[in-house]
Design a protein around this motif. Sequence first.
Motif, mmCIF file in Angstrom:
data_model
loop_
_atom_site.group_PDB
_atom_site.id
_atom_site.type_symbol
_atom_site.label_atom_id
_atom_site.label_comp_id
_atom_site.label_asym_id
_atom_site.label_seq_id
_atom_site.Cartn_x
_atom_site.Cartn_y
_atom_site.Cartn_z
ATOM 1 N N VAL A 31 31.427 38.757 52.785
ATOM 2 C CA VAL A 31 32.149 38.964 51.539
ATOM 3 C C VAL A 31 31.510 40.150 50.835
ATOM 4 O O VAL A 31 30.286 40.204 50.696
ATOM 5 N N PRO A 32 32.287 41.102 50.402
ATOM 6 C CA PRO A 32 31.706 42.244 49.696
ATOM 7 C C PRO A 32 30.974 41.779 48.435
ATOM 8 O O PRO A 32 31.376 40.804 47.800
ATOM 9 N N PRO A 33 29.882 42.435 48.038
ATOM 10 C CA PRO A 33 29.113 42.012 46.881
ATOM 11 C C PRO A 33 29.912 42.071 45.576
ATOM 12 O O PRO A 33 29.649 41.318 44.653
ATOM 13 N N GLU A 34 30.902 42.918 45.500
ATOM 14 C CA GLU A 34 31.709 43.002 44.281
ATOM 15 C C GLU A 34 32.463 41.714 44.007
ATOM 16 O O GLU A 34 32.670 41.328 42.865
ATOM 17 N N VAL A 35 32.859 41.020 45.074
ATOM 18 C CA VAL A 35 33.609 39.774 44.903
ATOM 19 C C VAL A 35 32.733 38.729 44.222
ATOM 20 O O VAL A 35 33.169 38.044 43.286
ATOM 21 N N ASP A 36 31.483 38.599 44.648
ATOM 22 C CA ASP A 36 30.577 37.640 44.014
ATOM 23 C C ASP A 36 30.323 37.999 42.553
ATOM 24 O O ASP A 36 30.277 37.139 41.685
ATOM 25 N N ARG A 37 30.179 39.288 42.281
ATOM 26 C CA ARG A 37 29.948 39.718 40.907
ATOM 27 C C ARG A 37 31.150 39.397 40.022
ATOM 28 O O ARG A 37 31.013 38.876 38.921
ATOM 29 N N VAL A 38 32.354 39.654 40.504
ATOM 30 C CA VAL A 38 33.567 39.384 39.722
ATOM 31 C C VAL A 38 33.723 37.884 39.498
ATOM 32 O O VAL A 38 34.064 37.441 38.397
ATOM 33 N N ARG A 39 33.453 37.076 40.530
ATOM 34 C CA ARG A 39 33.547 35.619 40.370
ATOM 35 C C ARG A 39 32.567 35.126 39.316
ATOM 36 O O ARG A 39 32.904 34.283 38.488
ATOM 37 N N ALA A 40 31.343 35.645 39.321
ATOM 38 C CA ALA A 40 30.352 35.236 38.331
ATOM 39 C C ALA A 40 30.786 35.651 36.929
ATOM 40 O O ALA A 40 30.628 34.887 35.969
ATOM 41 N N ASP A 41 31.319 36.840 36.805
ATOM 42 C CA ASP A 41 31.794 37.301 35.500
ATOM 43 C C ASP A 41 32.921 36.411 34.980
ATOM 44 O O ASP A 41 32.977 36.088 33.793
ATOM 45 N N LEU A 42 33.805 36.002 35.861
ATOM 46 C CA LEU A 42 34.913 35.149 35.446
ATOM 47 C C LEU A 42 34.433 33.770 35.020
ATOM 48 O O LEU A 42 34.986 33.167 34.100
ATOM 49 N N GLU A 43 33.416 33.246 35.694
ATOM 50 C CA GLU A 43 32.906 31.918 35.337
ATOM 51 C C GLU A 43 32.230 31.920 33.972
ATOM 52 O O GLU A 43 32.299 30.953 33.231
ATOM 53 N N VAL A 46 34.072 34.255 28.161
ATOM 54 C CA VAL A 46 34.440 33.447 27.000
ATOM 55 C C VAL A 46 35.943 33.572 26.804
ATOM 56 O O VAL A 46 36.475 34.685 26.741
ATOM 57 N N PRO A 47 36.640 32.444 26.732
ATOM 58 C CA PRO A 47 38.097 32.547 26.536
ATOM 59 C C PRO A 47 38.409 33.171 25.169
ATOM 60 O O PRO A 47 37.756 32.876 24.175
#
Length: 148
Positions: A31-43, A46-47
């Motif tokens: 998995v490209p490292p950007e995918v993990d970074r984006v997933r962490a940012d989404l988690e 703040v809504p």
Amino acid sequence: MFHRIRRRAKEPEAQRRFFELSEQMQLQGQVPPEVDRVRADLEHAVPTAAVDDFLPPELRVPSHDQVAGRITSWTQPLVLDGEMVACATCGTYRDWLILSARGQIWLRCRAGHQQHEPRLNTAWYNRHTGPADATHATFEDCLRHLGH
């Protein structure tokens, strides 16, 4: 133009190859490292509060089903099917008000005589008129606005 057509023809092939490569990477656990970074940012995101993006009521334009009809002025003679339209009562052939109401078109001369015009329809009215410049509560207010 032909350049765009060729590019469109190649797009499905490129998409297919992209999806094949994506599936292979997932099967191999890559998995490209950007995918993990984006997933962490989404988690951790703040809504945001929902904002009402509609116009205030005083700036809203009524929809077609909220308006009883529309009127436009037509100063030149009106020619339909090679025949100049004249008022059936007074014979006037110019300076009309064209009324569009409930799918019918009515002509009103300067003297205030109205006649139904079956050769015209709402599509014709929409093609030959511009946007509304005002809305009025009564028919009389609209006539005053148009100078009749």
